[in-house]
Design a protein around this motif. Structure first.
Motif, short mmCIF file in Angstrom:
data_model
loop_
_atom_site.label_atom_id
_atom_site.label_comp_id
_atom_site.label_asym_id
_atom_site.label_seq_id
_atom_site.Cartn_x
_atom_site.Cartn_y
_atom_site.Cartn_z
N GLU A 33 -7.51 -9.25 1.09
CA GLU A 33 -5.92 -10.29 0.90
C GLU A 33 -5.99 -11.87 1.98
OE1 GLU A 33 -4.43 -10.22 -2.27
OE2 GLU A 33 -6.63 -9.54 -2.73
N HIS A 34 -6.15 -11.02 2.94
CA HIS A 34 -6.21 -11.49 3.96
C HIS A 34 -7.13 -12.82 4.24
CE1 HIS A 34 -5.93 -13.58 8.20
NE2 HIS A 34 -7.12 -13.35 8.45
N GLY A 35 -8.55 -12.84 4.04
CA GLY A 35 -9.15 -13.78 4.54
C GLY A 35 -9.00 -14.67 2.61
N LYS A 36 -8.28 -14.56 1.63
CA LYS A 36 -7.90 -15.33 -0.07
C LYS A 36 -6.78 -16.67 1.10
CE LYS A 36 -9.01 -11.85 -3.33
NZ LYS A 36 -7.81 -10.95 -4.42
N ARG A 37 -6.25 -15.28 1.87
CA ARG A 37 -4.93 -16.27 2.24
C ARG A 37 -5.35 -17.73 3.38
NH1 ARG A 37 -1.72 -11.94 1.28
NH2 ARG A 37 -2.68 -11.32 3.59
N MET A 38 -6.50 -17.78 3.86
CA MET A 38 -8.25 -18.05 5.05
C MET A 38 -8.41 -19.10 4.25
SD MET A 38 -6.57 -17.52 8.46
CE MET A 38 -7.69 -18.43 9.19
N THR A 39 -8.83 -19.01 3.06
CA THR A 39 -9.18 -20.33 1.99
C THR A 39 -8.31 -21.00 1.62
OG1 THR A 39 -11.12 -18.23 2.06
CG2 THR A 39 -10.78 -19.78 0.41
N ARG A 44 -10.99 2.21 3.12
CA ARG A 44 -11.23 0.98 1.81
C ARG A 44 -9.17 0.29 1.66
NH1 ARG A 44 -12.70 6.08 -0.66
NH2 ARG A 44 -10.44 7.11 -0.93
N MET A 45 -8.57 0.79 2.53
CA MET A 45 -6.81 0.42 2.96
C MET A 45 -7.46 -1.06 2.95
SD MET A 45 -3.32 1.28 4.33
CE MET A 45 -4.27 1.16 6.06
N PHE A 46 -8.18 -1.22 4.88
CA PHE A 46 -8.06 -1.96 5.83
C PHE A 46 -9.60 -3.00 5.02
CE2 PHE A 46 -6.90 0.08 8.41
CZ PHE A 46 -5.73 0.08 9.56
N GLU A 73 0.50 -1.31 0.12
CA GLU A 73 0.08 0.20 0.05
C GLU A 73 0.96 1.45 0.27
OE1 GLU A 73 -3.09 0.44 -0.71
OE2 GLU A 73 -3.58 -1.54 -0.51
N ALA A 74 1.67 1.54 0.83
CA ALA A 74 2.59 2.42 0.71
C ALA A 74 3.50 1.91 -0.17
CB ALA A 74 3.75 2.38 2.09
N ARG A 116 1.82 8.80 6.24
CA ARG A 116 1.59 10.04 5.07
C ARG A 116 1.32 8.68 4.01
NH1 ARG A 116 2.43 13.93 8.45
NH2 ARG A 116 4.96 14.13 7.51
N MET A 117 2.27 8.39 3.28
CA MET A 117 2.86 6.78 2.40
C MET A 117 0.95 6.51 1.77
SD MET A 117 6.50 6.44 1.54
CE MET A 117 6.31 5.69 0.58
N LEU A 118 0.55 5.81 3.37
CA LEU A 118 -0.63 4.67 3.26
C LEU A 118 -1.52 5.65 2.74
CD1 LEU A 118 -0.14 3.32 5.80
CD2 LEU A 118 -0.03 2.18 3.92
N VAL A 119 -1.86 7.12 2.51
CA VAL A 119 -2.90 7.63 2.10
C VAL A 119 -2.78 8.95 1.17
CG1 VAL A 119 -4.83 7.31 3.71
CG2 VAL A 119 -3.16 9.47 4.02
#
Length: 214
Positions: free
Chosen positions: A204-210, A196-198, A110-111, A181-184
């Motif tokens: 993406e976390h859900g995809k890894r868990m699946t 939106r970032m979260f 993201e950054a 500040r690089m995150l937004v």
């Protein structure tokens, strides 16, 4: 000319993340791997992390920054995360390497969206999977087929990993505002952008868990 503090912070935290990942994977390979083949495979992944560290270290020096100084602000937070999430067995080590490192790297991606193209390309190279996903997914899924009851324990472990990662991430962001500040985007509403970032991180976390079967 030296780069902005935010860029140096991003490369510094990434460099230390790669260096510490190398050290932890090497330790896990030696102490937790159930076979020589597993030990060798995880050791190879650890070597890839060290190669990434060297790329970042050299880039920091090229930008006129001292690599050790760039990494030092993040040592306490990242070491704290590793201490709080020391795996108790091989499966926990695999989930940590895949899920825990994965969400941390998502933050860095993201950054990196705010970087100039050459540096963004370097970060993409550093965050390349290098086979970590396939290695972890294959072994965890095989273990769950043999012992389905382990899924509950590992799912709780994954949630703990993410919670600790978010907690340490907040500490880093609070102490390094240039990096935060690089995150937004400068012209975006901070809360909306962060939401939106979260949402992206959660997806993406859900995809890894699946993928792990959890």
């Amino acid at each position: 000319m030296k780069e902005s503090p935010g860029v140096v912070d991003l490369l510094g935290v990434l460099a230390y993340a790669e260096l510490s990942a190398f050290a932890r994977m090497t330790e896990d390979a030696a102490s937790l791997a159930p076979s020589l083949a597993d030990r060798a495979a995880l050791s190879e992944l650890a070597l890839a992390e060290y190669a990434h560290f060297r790329l970042l270290r050299d880039q920091l020096a090229e930008l006129g920054a001292d690599p050790e100084e760039a990494m030092s602000p993040f040592v306490e937070a990242l070491d704290g995360w590793h201490t709080q999430t020391a795996p108790g067995d091989w499966l926990e080590a695999l989930v940590k390497a895949y899920v825990g490192e994965g969400i941390a790297f998502d933050f860095y991606r993201e950054a990196a969206k705010r970087l100039d193209p050459p540096l963004a390309k370097l970060v993409d190279q550093v965050l390349a999977d290098e086979g970590r996903s396939q290695f972890a997914v294959e072994r965890v899924r095989a273990a769950l087929e043999a012992d389905p009851v382990a899924a509950g324990r590992l799912a709780l472990w994954a949630r703990r990993l993410v919670g600790e990662a978010l907690s340490q991430g907040q500490r880093v962001a609070a102490s390094r505002p240039e990096l935060a500040r690089m995150l937004v985007s400068a012209d975006a509403d901070d809360q909306a952008e962060i939401s939106r970032m979260f949402a992206r991180l959660t997806e993406e976390h859900g995809k890894r868990m699946t993928a792990l079967g959890l």
